[in-house]
Design an enzyme around this catalytic site. Structure first.
Site, PDB file in Angstrom:
ATOM      1  N   GLY A  65       0.802  -1.217   0.000  1.00  5.41           N
ATOM      2  CA  GLY A  65       0.000   0.000   0.000  1.00  5.41           C
ATOM      3  C   GLY A  65       0.831   1.260   0.000  1.00  5.41           C
ATOM      4  O   GLY A  65       1.893   1.324  -0.618  1.00  5.41           O
ATOM      5  N   SER A  66       0.347   2.258   0.734  1.00  9.78           N
ATOM      6  CA  SER A  66       0.847   3.626   0.631  1.00  9.78           C
ATOM      7  C   SER A  66       2.363   3.773   0.702  1.00  9.78           C
ATOM      8  O   SER A  66       3.028   3.231   1.596  1.00  9.78           O
ATOM      9  CB  SER A  66       0.232   4.477   1.743  1.00  9.78           C
ATOM     10  OG  SER A  66       0.788   5.774   1.676  1.00  9.78           O
ATOM     11  N   SER A  67       2.881   4.579  -0.234  1.00 11.87           N
ATOM     12  CA  SER A  67       4.315   4.879  -0.263  1.00 11.87           C
ATOM     13  C   SER A  67       4.722   5.713   0.945  1.00 11.87           C
ATOM     14  O   SER A  67       5.894   5.804   1.284  1.00 11.87           O
ATOM     15  CB  SER A  67       4.649   5.632  -1.552  1.00 11.87           C
ATOM     16  OG  SER A  67       3.900   6.835  -1.620  1.00 11.87           O
TER      17      SER A  67
END
Lengths: 381, 140
Positions: free
Chosen positions: B63-65
């Protein structure tokens, strides 16, 4: 490593650049890169105070005092639209401003967008370093840019060194899928494509490429939705369409789509319509304007986009048309992870975005009613 | 009796702690309470467990960087893991966050170095990243 890279790592150019090189070396080890490669463009995430917190504010403040970007660098949305009245805390505004100032000091362009590929000219077939997951996946898959799915910190390290490990999706020969997903039905709306992407991210635990077999080429709206949803649930950085020779095949049935829909669609209805995760581009704003011709939303509708896209839409009359249908624009920000949408203000929202649905459910604690854009305009106007 | 595994060094250093083991990937941005370091995602099998001072043994981040900042923030608050072992090939989010935060990190490179599937929750583990060595200290 070249002599210059060795010197950077050793600290000859200061501790900040040494930290950047250490980060790139760790990723080089992880991805078995034989060397670094120069990049043409870095796109950074981690601009929103709501996500990076005090640790991030302090880190960026210090980091930006000792170095600057070496290549074209664009940045993700921040937490709010500075030009509009809001009820945000003074602490939020102060910290968010501090972050914006750090990126200014670094020399990054104040783009505040998660769709840089729709706003800037794209140096085709170039190696770049994109952190925002939808941007990395879309750019690899549709635009022939070559990037790994970077983290906020690895892309920052690439921005200030102009370099990235020459590995994985930056190598042409590694941009082939080992796994294909084969839907038994044709995904139609952008929401269908988002559900497919969310499923793909869940099943593929590989950082490389995934193929979708026996489906039509998606248009811009559908490809954006697919890329954003894949980036939300997984770690893979690219997709191909109907290019799955010698891949393992996983079937995708209507029941798979339904179970993802049940997981993310946590409400039957909502108080506010929220569009734009990723931010809407001109193409989508025009499409929405067409759907709303002669109609008016009965519920408030927030549209998240970049300031540049808003300006362009305004110039060609789309902003006025959409304002008359009840839409309000929020610029420089994104629907997921913004403090503008919180449980305090609203219990549930309506959206067509899988990415927004995931983050609003999991981060903002707001329930989500998922419908495709056509259905949203039909049901609520 | 100690049991020793080889591993791949990603970020150097050494860390000792009780193991916190999961077969599920982690989204560092959405699944962890940034104030306490406790996994607050109710669907995760480590729900309610804190990462603080543990040797985190998990497949990889997803998921999110921005998850990289989330892990870094835990370090600044003194609630980060003592070391991290990725049971697959380490991902860029985890590798970059550990490099900046100076959290020792190793991976098993898709079980090239064996499987840690027998490792139980709460085992004392020493990660010696510089020497590519994981030692399970307590009899498991």
């Amino acid at each position: 490593m070249t002599r210059e890279e060795e010197k950077g790592l050793k600290g000859d150019y200061g501790e900040t650049l040494a930290t950047a090189y250490r980060t790139l070396v760790a990723i080089g080890e992880a991805t078995e890169a034989e060397r670094f490669t120069n990049i043409k463009w870095a796109h950074l995430s981690g601009v929103n105070y709501n996500t990076i917190g005090d640790g991030g504010v302090t880190f960026l403040d210090r980091f930006s005092r000792y170095t600057q970007v070496k290549v074209k660098t664009t940045i993700n949305p921040m937490g709010y639209d500075r030009t509009q009245p809001n009820k945000l805390s003074e602490n939020f505004i102060t910290k968010q401003t501090n972050i914006v100032n750090s990126f200014k000091r670094l020399g990054a362009m104040p783009s505040f967008t998660c769709i840089p590929y729709e706003m800037f000219s794209v140096p085709r077939r170039s190696r770049v370093s994109f952190a925002e997951s939808n941007a990395a996946i879309f750019s690899n898959s549709v635009l022939d840019l070559l990037t790994n799915k970077e983290s906020a910190l690895s892309a920052l390290a690439s921005a200030v060194t102009g370099k990235a490990p020459y590995s994985d999706l930056r190598k042409k020969e590694l941009r082939r899928a080992k796994l294909s997903i084969k839907p038994s039905f044709s995904p139609k709306s952008e929401l269908d494509w988002g559900l497919l992407g969310y499923f793909a991210g869940n099943v593929n635990n590989d950082d490389s490429c995934i193929n979708f077999e026996s489906i039509p080429q998606p248009d811009l709206r559908r490809a954006k939705s697919l890329a954003a949803a894949m980036g939300t649930s997984g770690s893979c950085g690219m997709f191909t369409i109907n290019d799955g020779e010698d891949t393992k095949v996983i079937d995708y049935e209507p029941s798979d789509a339904n179970s993802k829909m049940d997981e993310l669609g946590t409400s039957e209805d909502g108080d506010v319509i929220v569009l734009g995760s990723p931010q809407l581009g001109i193409n989508e704003l025009s499409y929405l304007t067409g759907l709303l011709e002669g109609r008016r939303f009965r519920k408030p509708c927030m549209i998240f986009t970049s300031r540049v896209v808003h300006r362009e839409a305004s110039r060609i009359g789309i902003v006025d048309k959409l304002a008359k249908t009840g839409c309000a624009f929020v610029c420089d920000s994104c629907s997921c992870l913004t403090p503008l949408i919180s449980r305090k203000e609203t219990d549930s929202i309506i959206t067509n975005s899988i990415k927004a649905a995931y983050y609003l459910n999991h981060y903002n604690n707001v329930a989500v009613c998922l419908k495709d854009l056509k259905t949203i305009t039909k049901d609520y106007s | 009796m100690a049991l020793i595994f080889k591993c791949r060094r990603i970020v150097g250093g050494s860390g000792l702690g009780l193991s916190l083991v999961t077969r599920q990937p982690i989204n560092f941005l959405t699944m962890i309470d940034p104030e306490t370091g406790v996994i607050h995602d109710v669907e995760h099998d480590l729900h309610g467990r804190s990462l603080k001072s543990r040797v985190l043994v998990f497949p990889k981040a997803i998921g999110s960087s921005v998850g990289a900042y989330a892990l870094y923030s835990l370090k600044t608050k003194g609630i980060a893991p003592a070391a991290i072992i990725c049971t697959t090939t380490i991902d860029i989010i985890t590798a970059s966050a550990c490099a900046i935060s100076e959290i020792p990190a190793v991976d098993m490179k898709d079980q090239l170095f064996g499987s840690l599937s027998t490792l139980r929750q709460g085992t004392w583990v020493q990660v010696d990243a510089d020497n590519c060595r994981i030692e399970l200290i307590k009899k498991y």
